[in-house]
Design a protein around this motif. Structure first.
Motif, PDB file in Angstrom:
ATOM      1  N   ARG A   1       3.134   6.066  -2.851  1.00  0.00           N
ATOM      2  CA  ARG A   1       4.273   6.864  -3.322  1.00  0.00           C
ATOM      3  C   ARG A   1       4.414   6.858  -4.844  1.00  0.00           C
ATOM      4  N   CYS A   2       3.787   5.886  -5.487  1.00  0.00           N
ATOM      5  CA  CYS A   2       3.850   5.812  -6.956  1.00  0.00           C
ATOM      6  C   CYS A   2       2.573   6.328  -7.619  1.00  0.00           C
ATOM      7  N   ALA A   3       1.715   6.973  -6.834  1.00  0.00           N
ATOM      8  CA  ALA A   3       0.449   7.474  -7.379  1.00  0.00           C
ATOM      9  C   ALA A   3       0.633   8.365  -8.609  1.00  0.00           C
TER      10      ALA A   3
ATOM     11  N   VAL B   1       0.831  -1.208   0.000  1.00  0.00           N
ATOM     12  CA  VAL B   1       0.000   0.000   0.000  1.00  0.00           C
ATOM     13  C   VAL B   1       0.867   1.260   0.000  1.00  0.00           C
ATOM     14  N   GLU B   2       1.980   1.216   0.704  1.00  0.00           N
ATOM     15  CA  GLU B   2       2.875   2.375   0.740  1.00  0.00           C
ATOM     16  C   GLU B   2       3.547   2.588  -0.617  1.00  0.00           C
TER      17      GLU B   2
ATOM     18  N   THR C   1       0.131   2.777   7.442  1.00  0.00           N
ATOM     19  CA  THR C   1       0.720   1.916   6.421  1.00  0.00           C
ATOM     20  C   THR C   1       0.444   0.463   6.785  1.00  0.00           C
ATOM     21  N   GLN C   2       0.691  -0.437   5.828  1.00  0.00           N
ATOM     22  CA  GLN C   2       0.468  -1.859   6.076  1.00  0.00           C
ATOM     23  C   GLN C   2       1.301  -2.344   7.258  1.00  0.00           C
TER      24      GLN C   2
ATOM     25  N   GLY D   1      -5.716   1.349  -3.025  1.00  0.00           N
ATOM     26  CA  GLY D   1      -4.498   2.094  -3.304  1.00  0.00           C
ATOM     27  C   GLY D   1      -4.231   2.308  -4.776  1.00  0.00           C
ATOM     28  N   GLY D   2      -4.950   1.582  -5.643  1.00  0.00           N
ATOM     29  CA  GLY D   2      -4.795   1.812  -7.078  1.00  0.00           C
ATOM     30  C   GLY D   2      -4.351   0.610  -7.892  1.00  0.00           C
TER      31      GLY D   2
END
Length: 248
Positions: free
Chosen positions: A100-102, A95-96, A189-190, A132-133
């Motif tokens: 950060r890669c959104a 998920v993190e 975060t996870q 998260g995408g």
């Protein structure tokens, strides 16, 4: 995450993996650039052996990573079409990485798409990465041939799920009975969620460090972050908070 050699579908590094069947009928026309993100080197090696024979599968593995920071660095540098992403990673989990890669996922010209590849089929893991995408979620029992097919489908913009998870995902997001989004949990975060649960179950810092393969200092940092994000004062309040949400 359990030992990668326990997975039925993807071979470990010590196994004689047969290359997956061509996803394009052997024409060699379709190509997809992939980054592997998993904290078990032997599992990454097995996946590489299974699907990374580019001439046969059309899959080119352009990078690997074992934790969140490495993943973000490699993905940013290589800009693959698809990332095979494990859910449980040192540094905050899959998920993190997604968070950060959104910006890369949102690039309309060269989007980076994510396919979760995990041993876990837990509801919270699946929903977490989809929120998260990620474009899909498959478990590590998947065959090499099906994994290649899933990678190409995700590259093309499809959503892909292991059969057992597909109905669950639809129910979770479409049902009017689906639980509401917990904004407090979404702040964590996870890895912070993992530490939270273990703290709430009464584990000592040293026990948590041993179970998650991290240092005691890292555990302390995660606990401090959880307390700050949830605006709690101590582990007793944290335990009550987790118990009220049935996380223990």
């Amino acid at each position: 995450m359990s030992d990668p050699t326990e997975a039925d579908g993807i071979a470990g590094a010590g196994e004689a993996a047969e290359p997956a069947q061509p996803a394009n009928g052997g024409t060699g026309e379709r190509r997809v650039r992939v980054v592997l993100v998993d904290d078990h080197r032997m599992f990454r090696t097995g996946v590489q052996a299974e699907i990374g024979q580019t001439a046969e599968t059309g899959v080119e593995v352009v990078g690997e990573a074992a934790d969140v920071d490495q993943a973000v660095t490699v993905i940013t540098a290589t800009r693959p079409e698809v990332v095979l992403l494990d859910v449980h990673l040192p540094g905050g989990g899959g998920v993190e990485v997604l968070r950060r890669c959104a910006p890369l996922m949102g690039d309309t010209d060269r989007p980076v798409r994510f396919l979760a590849l995990s041993v876990s089929d837990a509801a919270e893991d699946v929903i977490g990465v989809i929120r998260g995408g990620a474009r899909g979620y498959v478990t590590k029992t998947i065959t090499g041939t099906d994994l290649v097919d899933s990678v190409f489908r995700v590259q093309e913009g499809d959503a892909v799920f292991s059969p057992r998870l597909a109905g669950f995902v639809l129910d979770a997001f479409a049902s009017t009975d689906a639980p509401p989004v917990d904004e407090d949990m979404d702040r964590l975060t996870q890895r912070e969620r993992e530490v939270l649960r273990l703290i709430a179950r009464g584990y000592a810092y040293k026990e948590i460090a041993k179970q998650l393969y991290i240092s005691v200092k890292t555990v302390e940092s995660h606990v401090s972050a959880v307390l700050r994000k949830l605006q709690l004062s101590n582990r007793h309040e944290l335990t009550r908070w987790a118990t009220a949400r049935r996380l223990v």
